[in-house]
Scaffold this motif. Structure first.
Motif, short mmCIF file in Angstrom:
data_model
loop_
_atom_site.label_atom_id
_atom_site.label_comp_id
_atom_site.label_asym_id
_atom_site.label_seq_id
_atom_site.Cartn_x
_atom_site.Cartn_y
_atom_site.Cartn_z
N GLY A 1 0.81 -1.20 0.00
CA GLY A 1 0.00 0.00 0.00
C GLY A 1 0.84 1.25 0.00
O GLY A 1 2.06 1.21 -0.24
N LEU A 2 0.19 2.36 0.29
CA LEU A 2 0.84 3.66 0.33
C LEU A 2 1.14 4.03 1.78
O LEU A 2 0.26 3.93 2.65
CB LEU A 2 -0.07 4.71 -0.31
CG LEU A 2 0.38 6.17 -0.20
CD1 LEU A 2 1.67 6.38 -0.99
CD2 LEU A 2 -0.72 7.09 -0.71
N VAL A 3 2.36 4.46 2.03
CA VAL A 3 2.76 4.85 3.38
C VAL A 3 3.66 6.07 3.29
O VAL A 3 4.40 6.24 2.30
CB VAL A 3 3.45 3.68 4.11
CG1 VAL A 3 4.72 3.27 3.40
CG2 VAL A 3 3.72 4.01 5.57
N GLN A 4 3.61 6.91 4.30
CA GLN A 4 4.45 8.09 4.31
C GLN A 4 5.88 7.74 4.73
O GLN A 4 6.10 6.76 5.46
CB GLN A 4 3.88 9.13 5.27
CG GLN A 4 2.57 9.73 4.82
CD GLN A 4 2.13 10.89 5.69
OE1 GLN A 4 2.58 11.03 6.83
NE2 GLN A 4 1.26 11.73 5.16
N PRO A 5 6.85 8.53 4.31
CA PRO A 5 8.23 8.30 4.75
C PRO A 5 8.31 8.28 6.28
O PRO A 5 7.68 9.10 6.95
CB PRO A 5 8.98 9.50 4.17
CG PRO A 5 8.18 9.89 2.97
CD PRO A 5 6.75 9.63 3.34
N GLY A 6 9.07 7.33 6.79
CA GLY A 6 9.18 7.15 8.23
C GLY A 6 8.15 6.21 8.81
O GLY A 6 8.25 5.82 9.98
N GLY A 7 7.17 5.84 8.02
CA GLY A 7 6.11 4.97 8.49
C GLY A 7 6.48 3.50 8.43
O GLY A 7 7.61 3.13 8.09
N SER A 8 5.51 2.66 8.77
CA SER A 8 5.71 1.21 8.81
C SER A 8 4.64 0.51 8.00
O SER A 8 3.54 1.02 7.79
CB SER A 8 5.66 0.71 10.26
OG SER A 8 6.68 1.27 11.05
N LEU A 9 5.00 -0.69 7.57
CA LEU A 9 4.08 -1.53 6.81
C LEU A 9 4.47 -2.98 7.06
O LEU A 9 5.67 -3.27 7.25
CB LEU A 9 4.18 -1.20 5.32
CG LEU A 9 2.96 -1.40 4.41
CD1 LEU A 9 1.76 -0.60 4.92
CD2 LEU A 9 3.29 -1.00 2.99
N ARG A 10 3.51 -3.86 7.04
CA ARG A 10 3.78 -5.28 7.25
C ARG A 10 3.24 -6.07 6.07
O ARG A 10 2.05 -6.01 5.75
CB ARG A 10 3.16 -5.78 8.55
CG ARG A 10 3.59 -7.19 8.94
CD ARG A 10 3.01 -7.57 10.29
NE ARG A 10 3.47 -8.87 10.77
CZ ARG A 10 4.56 -9.04 11.52
NH1 ARG A 10 5.28 -8.00 11.89
NH2 ARG A 10 4.91 -10.25 11.91
#
Length: 126
Positions: A10-19
């Motif tokens: 998906g779409l995430v902002q810089p510094g964010g997390s995703l699994r």
């Protein structure tokens, strides 16, 4: 037949997390190497991280070490990729792949993998 199904992109902002998660099915082996690869637009596919079920050893790509973590659940036959402190340069299609024909712990290169999932897109952008 062998199936690898990725999810969680998906779409995430810089510094964010995703699994991300990869559900594997259709094969049996004494041990195998399974991992995550990625391909950014205009670039070659590269290894992100692989894990060997023989000894649970892992090998990470230099650009993600310390930010990404691989884990696996034997009961569910899943392999997850926790991605933290994401950067715009992490934007890519992420693929799950497995090597059970001639698995080599410590090897995480695209040419060494036998089966691939269809991939899931990760976009890091503000």
């Amino acid at each position: 037949q062998v199936q690898l199904v990725e999810s969680g992109g998906g779409l995430v902002q810089p510094g964010g997390s995703l699994r991300l998660s990869c559900a594997a099915s259709g094969f049996t082996a004494d041990y195998y190497v399974i991992g995550w690869f990625r391909q950014a637009p205009g670039k070659e596919r590269e290894g992100v991280v692989c894990i060997s079920t023989k000894d649970d050893s892992t090998i990470y790509g230099a650009s993600v070490e310390g930010r990404f973590t691989i884990s696996r659940d034997n009961a569910k036959n899943t392999v997850d990729l926790q991605m933290n402190r994401l950067k715009p340069e992490d934007t890519a299609v992420y693929y799950c792949a497995v090597d059970f024909v001639r698995p080599i712990p410590g090897r995480c290169i695209p040419v060494g993998m036998d089966y691939w999932g269809k991939g899931t897109l990760v976009t890091v952008s503000s």
